[in-house]
Write an enzyme that holds these catalytic residues in place. Structure first.
Site, mmCIF file in Angstrom:
data_model
loop_
_atom_site.group_PDB
_atom_site.id
_atom_site.type_symbol
_atom_site.label_atom_id
_atom_site.label_comp_id
_atom_site.label_asym_id
_atom_site.label_seq_id
_atom_site.Cartn_x
_atom_site.Cartn_y
_atom_site.Cartn_z
ATOM 1 N N TRP A 85 0.825 -1.208 0.000
ATOM 2 C CA TRP A 85 0.000 0.000 0.000
ATOM 3 C C TRP A 85 0.857 1.254 0.000
ATOM 4 C CZ3 TRP A 85 -3.560 -1.965 4.521
ATOM 5 C CH2 TRP A 85 -4.391 -2.989 4.043
ATOM 6 N N ASN A 115 1.806 -0.219 -9.986
ATOM 7 C CA ASN A 115 0.470 -0.086 -10.574
ATOM 8 C C ASN A 115 -0.443 0.861 -9.807
ATOM 9 O OD1 ASN A 115 -1.912 -1.020 -12.229
ATOM 10 N ND2 ASN A 115 -2.578 -1.667 -10.176
ATOM 11 N N HIS A 116 -0.236 0.906 -8.500
ATOM 12 C CA HIS A 116 -1.164 1.688 -7.676
ATOM 13 C C HIS A 116 -0.498 2.206 -6.419
ATOM 14 C CE1 HIS A 116 -1.388 -2.618 -6.570
ATOM 15 N NE2 HIS A 116 -1.221 -2.144 -5.362
ATOM 16 N N GLU A 168 -6.642 -2.848 -16.690
ATOM 17 C CA GLU A 168 -5.464 -1.976 -16.715
ATOM 18 C C GLU A 168 -5.742 -0.576 -16.162
ATOM 19 O OE1 GLU A 168 -3.983 -2.018 -20.748
ATOM 20 O OE2 GLU A 168 -3.523 -4.166 -20.649
ATOM 21 N N ARG A 181 10.625 -8.848 -8.333
ATOM 22 C CA ARG A 181 9.335 -9.508 -8.498
ATOM 23 C C ARG A 181 8.376 -8.341 -8.706
ATOM 24 N NH1 ARG A 181 4.016 -8.918 -6.083
ATOM 25 N NH2 ARG A 181 2.998 -10.956 -6.029
ATOM 26 N N ASP A 209 4.713 -6.732 -8.972
ATOM 27 C CA ASP A 209 3.329 -6.900 -8.558
ATOM 28 C C ASP A 209 2.372 -6.514 -9.693
ATOM 29 O OD1 ASP A 209 1.659 -7.391 -6.154
ATOM 30 O OD2 ASP A 209 0.979 -5.344 -6.471
ATOM 31 N N LYS A 269 -0.600 -7.795 -14.801
ATOM 32 C CA LYS A 269 -1.705 -7.735 -15.767
ATOM 33 C C LYS A 269 -2.496 -6.440 -15.697
ATOM 34 C CE LYS A 269 -5.595 -10.176 -13.740
ATOM 35 N NZ LYS A 269 -6.162 -11.498 -13.413
ATOM 36 N N GLU A 311 4.112 -11.030 -11.565
ATOM 37 C CA GLU A 311 2.924 -11.701 -11.024
ATOM 38 C C GLU A 311 1.735 -11.419 -11.950
ATOM 39 O OE1 GLU A 311 -0.494 -11.365 -7.615
ATOM 40 O OE2 GLU A 311 0.416 -9.654 -8.616
ATOM 41 N N ASP A 368 -0.535 -14.656 -0.846
ATOM 42 C CA ASP A 368 -1.911 -14.356 -1.259
ATOM 43 C C ASP A 368 -2.834 -15.563 -1.186
ATOM 44 O OD1 ASP A 368 -1.419 -11.679 -1.869
ATOM 45 O OD2 ASP A 368 -0.761 -12.155 -3.900
ATOM 46 N N ARG A 386 0.247 -15.374 6.937
ATOM 47 C CA ARG A 386 1.402 -14.491 7.112
ATOM 48 C C ARG A 386 1.897 -14.522 8.555
ATOM 49 N NH1 ARG A 386 -1.060 -9.541 3.320
ATOM 50 N NH2 ARG A 386 -1.231 -10.826 1.440
HETATM 51 C C1 ABC Z 1 -6.644 -6.909 1.788
HETATM 52 C C2 ABC Z 1 -7.011 -7.899 2.860
HETATM 53 C C3 ABC Z 1 -7.868 -9.013 2.286
HETATM 54 C C4 ABC Z 1 -9.093 -8.374 1.724
HETATM 55 C C5 ABC Z 1 -8.701 -7.310 0.694
HETATM 56 C C6 ABC Z 1 -9.908 -6.577 0.204
HETATM 57 O O1 ABC Z 1 -7.789 -6.383 1.274
HETATM 58 O O2 ABC Z 1 -5.816 -8.430 3.421
HETATM 59 O O3 ABC Z 1 -8.203 -9.938 3.268
HETATM 60 O O4 ABC Z 1 -9.864 -9.368 1.101
HETATM 61 C C7 ABC Z 1 -2.256 -6.357 -1.002
HETATM 62 C C8 ABC Z 1 -2.202 -7.047 0.355
HETATM 63 C C9 ABC Z 1 -3.527 -7.735 0.639
HETATM 64 C C10 ABC Z 1 -4.686 -6.789 0.487
HETATM 65 C C11 ABC Z 1 -4.625 -6.213 -0.946
HETATM 66 C C12 ABC Z 1 -5.766 -5.249 -1.250
HETATM 67 O O5 ABC Z 1 -3.382 -5.516 -1.102
HETATM 68 O O6 ABC Z 1 -1.169 -8.005 0.325
HETATM 69 O O7 ABC Z 1 -3.484 -8.229 1.967
HETATM 70 O O8 ABC Z 1 -5.879 -7.475 0.751
HETATM 71 O O9 ABC Z 1 -5.700 -4.117 -0.454
HETATM 72 C C13 ABC Z 1 -0.891 -8.637 -5.662
HETATM 73 C C14 ABC Z 1 -0.057 -9.012 -4.409
HETATM 74 C C15 ABC Z 1 -0.923 -8.864 -3.171
HETATM 75 C C16 ABC Z 1 -1.254 -7.408 -2.993
HETATM 76 C C17 ABC Z 1 -1.638 -6.741 -4.253
HETATM 77 C C18 ABC Z 1 -2.042 -5.348 -4.185
HETATM 78 C C19 ABC Z 1 -1.463 -7.312 -5.476
HETATM 79 O O10 ABC Z 1 0.509 -10.254 -4.574
HETATM 80 O O11 ABC Z 1 -0.319 -9.330 -2.008
HETATM 81 O O12 ABC Z 1 -2.342 -7.333 -2.013
HETATM 82 O O13 ABC Z 1 -0.804 -4.617 -4.219
HETATM 83 C C20 ABC Z 1 -5.710 -9.453 -7.961
HETATM 84 C C21 ABC Z 1 -4.498 -8.913 -8.705
HETATM 85 C C22 ABC Z 1 -3.201 -9.466 -8.132
HETATM 86 C C23 ABC Z 1 -3.150 -9.213 -6.612
HETATM 87 C C24 ABC Z 1 -4.370 -9.880 -6.002
HETATM 88 C C25 ABC Z 1 -4.415 -9.701 -4.496
HETATM 89 O O14 ABC Z 1 -5.548 -9.305 -6.567
HETATM 90 O O15 ABC Z 1 -4.595 -9.236 -10.074
HETATM 91 O O16 ABC Z 1 -2.122 -8.811 -8.747
HETATM 92 N N1 ABC Z 1 -1.889 -9.659 -5.992
HETATM 93 C C26 ABC Z 1 -9.067 -13.063 -9.753
HETATM 94 C C27 ABC Z 1 -8.474 -12.021 -10.657
HETATM 95 C C28 ABC Z 1 -7.095 -11.650 -10.165
HETATM 96 C C29 ABC Z 1 -7.187 -11.174 -8.724
HETATM 97 C C30 ABC Z 1 -7.792 -12.291 -7.886
HETATM 98 C C31 ABC Z 1 -7.896 -11.914 -6.418
HETATM 99 O O17 ABC Z 1 -9.069 -12.617 -8.406
HETATM 100 O O18 ABC Z 1 -8.408 -12.501 -11.975
HETATM 101 O O19 ABC Z 1 -6.546 -10.639 -10.961
HETATM 102 O O20 ABC Z 1 -5.877 -10.837 -8.271
HETATM 103 O O21 ABC Z 1 -8.723 -10.834 -6.274
HETATM 104 C C32 ABC Z 1 -8.855 -18.166 -10.966
HETATM 105 C C33 ABC Z 1 -8.700 -17.159 -12.079
HETATM 106 C C34 ABC Z 1 -8.045 -15.912 -11.518
HETATM 107 C C35 ABC Z 1 -8.880 -15.393 -10.367
HETATM 108 C C36 ABC Z 1 -8.942 -16.481 -9.310
HETATM 109 C C37 ABC Z 1 -9.670 -16.016 -8.055
HETATM 110 O O22 ABC Z 1 -9.555 -17.628 -9.860
HETATM 111 O O23 ABC Z 1 -7.888 -17.671 -13.118
HETATM 112 O O24 ABC Z 1 -7.902 -14.934 -12.519
HETATM 113 O O25 ABC Z 1 -8.257 -14.233 -9.849
HETATM 114 O O26 ABC Z 1 -9.543 -19.289 -11.448
HETATM 115 CA CA CA Z 2 -3.352 -0.077 -13.777
#
Ligand code: ABC
Ligand code: CA
Length: 508
Positions: free
Chosen positions: A81, A119-120, A184, A226, A228, A231, A252, A328, A375
């Site tokens: 964040w 990205n954000h 995007e 790595r 983040d 896509k 990722e 994750d 974690r």
């Molecule tokens: C926090 C809380 C969570 C709460 C959430 C709302 O807020 O901890 O409990 O549910 C960081 C933190 C997280 C935090 C998030 C959001 O930020 O680590 O703790 O969650 O505030 C990366 C990192 C990840 C990081 C972020 C954000 C990005 O590894 O640690 O999170 O900087 C998407 C993104 C992916 C991202 C992931 C968390 O979210 O694309 O880059 N990871 C579908 C979508 C995906 C999506 C996924 C989860 O859902 O296509 O793009 O990922 O939302 C399969 C499909 C997939 C599908 C899955 C679920 O099913 O092929 O495409 O994924 O069959």
């Molecule tokens: Ca973007």
């Protein structure tokens, strides 16, 4: 370091806040609080023996920039964040502590992998009344392809060094993951915690980010990154980013679609093998799991099987990152108590074409479920070295290094499946390794996996070492097939040619 230099490495992924403190190893850590537990860069530096003793020679740490705290979902202890790209998080120590970590790794011949987010950013919505989803005629007309816009107010000057509203895409939350433009250009997060999406279509913003990564790599002696949320930014952005990083970039792309994930190869040097991860979980999470899904699934291109349309400008190999767990996803043992299934799943990471990546805590048998339970603080384990997971990872790292040494084309040789007649069994060959996987589980006491080794794979008389059970097996000279039972095998040194052999059995 380049992708070629990374190819033989083995990565230990940790969450900086949760791996090690530099002072008190009894500090409690309740993951459900989603707040800082006290891990630091100095703590990592003090525990490099622990990592290196298991055979890892690269460490992936959490994003290092200053983060947003006090949100509806807790604090930015995980590092994703961003509020200030150019300032390191004081929660993890000083910038000098980070440089010391980098130097300490290099002194051991180990690599530092930095997790980077461009990205954000993250921001608290300014007032709750404006944080509901509203479609306003004026705003919608600006970006109609992205659907409903949000009336959400962000204090952009809080975000550094991108502090203007125009440095970010107009507010809309990603709802339709099949709409690539939306993926995007809309925002991750939600109304309680929006993650303002950087305007990576703006050339000035792009240059700021490119300069940032170049500086970062130089400043902290970073060997690889790595990336983040790959896509969530257009592919061409990553081409320039990878060039300016000047080191190996591993992206990722969270998807179960191998074709989609592979479309980013070339723009980044490698992607995490999420498509196989989904299959892996389905195969080993239970004794009725679909094992052949792994075998039948299209796999990502890799160093061993480069993409056919490899961009000629790109001289670096493609490295795919293999993993069983990460920060994750629920930890693997949260899916099953069966030790044999757990063991089989763990082996996967090391015996195929991907760069092995192990998430901290797996060695101690941590069982946390989804984020944030996955974690856990590692210091609460006492860093015990007599755990079965530690021993297994040490063996698997050793086997892979041995294979690389024994066969100079090991890394470039594609792993291939050898069809087995027995149910619940699959075999993978990547000379000199051969691996037999089974998801029969630990409770079937009658099952003995049988090795059907095709003629010609190893010279008759070759001594193979079952590396999990630690015993020798001779390849039969007469017939086409050799049956051996149990374990992981690797060819004994000097016996025959460049073969080490691997075999997987249920837990003894
Ligand atoms: C926090 C809380 C969570 C709460 C959430 C709302 O807020 O901890 O409990 O549910 C960081 C933190 C997280 C935090 C998030 C959001 O930020 O680590 O703790 O969650 O505030 C990366 C990192 C990840 C990081 C972020 C954000 C990005 O590894 O640690 O999170 O900087 C998407 C993104 C992916 C991202 C992931 C968390 O979210 O694309 O880059 N990871 C579908 C979508 C995906 C999506 C996924 C989860 O859902 O296509 O793009 O990922 O939302 C399969 C499909 C997939 C599908 C899955 C679920 O099913 O092929 O495409 O994924 O069959
Ligand atoms: Ca973007």
């Amino acid at each position: 370091a380049s992708a070629s230099e990374w190819a033989s490495k083995s990565i230990y992924q940790l969450v900086t806040d949760r791996f090690a403190t530099s002072t008190n190893s009894s500090t409690p850590c309740d993951t459900s609080q989603r707040t800082y537990c006290g891990g630091s860069w100095a703590g990592i530096t003090q525990h490099l023996d622990y990592i290196q003793d298991m055979g890892f020679d690269a460490v992936w740490i959490s994003p290092i920039s200053k983060n947003l705290d006090g949100t509806a979902y807790g604090d930015g202890y995980h590092g994703y964040w961003l509020t200030d790209l150019d300032t390191t998080s004081s929660r993890f120590g000083t910038a000098q502590d980070l440089k010391n970590l980098s130097a300490a790794l290099h002194a051991r011949g180990m690599y530092l992998m930095l997790d980077v987010v461009v990205n954000h950013f993250a921001a608290l919505p300014q007032n709750s009344s404006s944080s509901s989803l509203l479609s306003t005629a004026s705003k919608t007309s600006l970006t109609s392809p992205l659907g409903d816009l949000l009336d959400i107010s962000i204090n952009f000057p809080d975000l550094l060094p991108l502090s203007k509203e125009a440095d970010f895409h107009p507010a809309c939350f990603i709802a339709d993951y099949t709409n690539q433009t939306e993926v995007e250009q809309c925002w991750l997060g939600d109304e309680k915690l929006p993650l303002p999406d950087v305007n990576t279509e703006d050339p000035d913003v792009v240059e700021t980010l490119y300069k940032w990564i170049a500086d970062m790599v130089k400043e902290y002696g970073v060997d690889g990154v790595r990336i983040d949320t790959v896509k969530h930014i257009r592919r061409a952005f990553w081409e320039g980013f990878t060039q300016r990083a000047g080191v190996f970039t591993l992206g990722e792309v969270e998807t179960d679609n191998a074709t989609y994930a592979a479309s980013y190869l070339g723009a980044v040097d490698g992607v995490l093998d999420y498509p196989t991860w989904y299959k892996l979980i389905m195969a080993f999470a239970s004794v009725s799991g679909n094992l052949s899904a792994i075998q039948d699934a299209p796999s990502l291109p890799s160093l061993a099987s480069p993409p056919s349309s490899s961009p000629s400008s790109k001289s670096q190999p493609i490295l795919t990152g293999s993993f069983l767990e990460n920060h994750d996803q629920p930890r693997f043992p949260s899916f099953t108590h069966d030790v044999a299934l757990r063991k089989n799943a763990m082996v996967w990471t090391f015996v195929g074409d991907g760069l092995p990546i192990v998430y901290y805590g797996q060695e101690q048998g941590y069982e946390g479920g989804g984020d944030p339970s996955n974690r856990e603080a590692l210091w609460l384990s006492g860093y015990k070295s007599d755990k079965p997971g530690v021993a297994l990872l040490k063996t698997l790292n050793g086997v892979r290094k041995q294979a690389i040494k024994a066969n100079e084309s090991f890394l470039a040789t594609p792993a291939r499946w050898i069809t087995q007649t027995e149910p619940s069994t699959i075999m993978l060959s990547k000379p000199p390794l051969l691996t037999l996987f089974t998801n029969v589980g630990a409770n079937d006491s009658t099952y003995q996996p049988t090795w059907r080794i095709p003629a010609g794979l190893y010279a008759p008389g070759t001594t193979l070492i079952d590396v999990l059970a630690c015993r020798a097996v001779a390849v039969g000279s007469g017939g086409n097939e050799t049956s051996a039972v149990g374990g992981v095998v690797s060819e004994a040194e000097g016996a025959g040619k460049d073969a080490a052999r691997e075999k997987k059995k249920r837990d003894g």
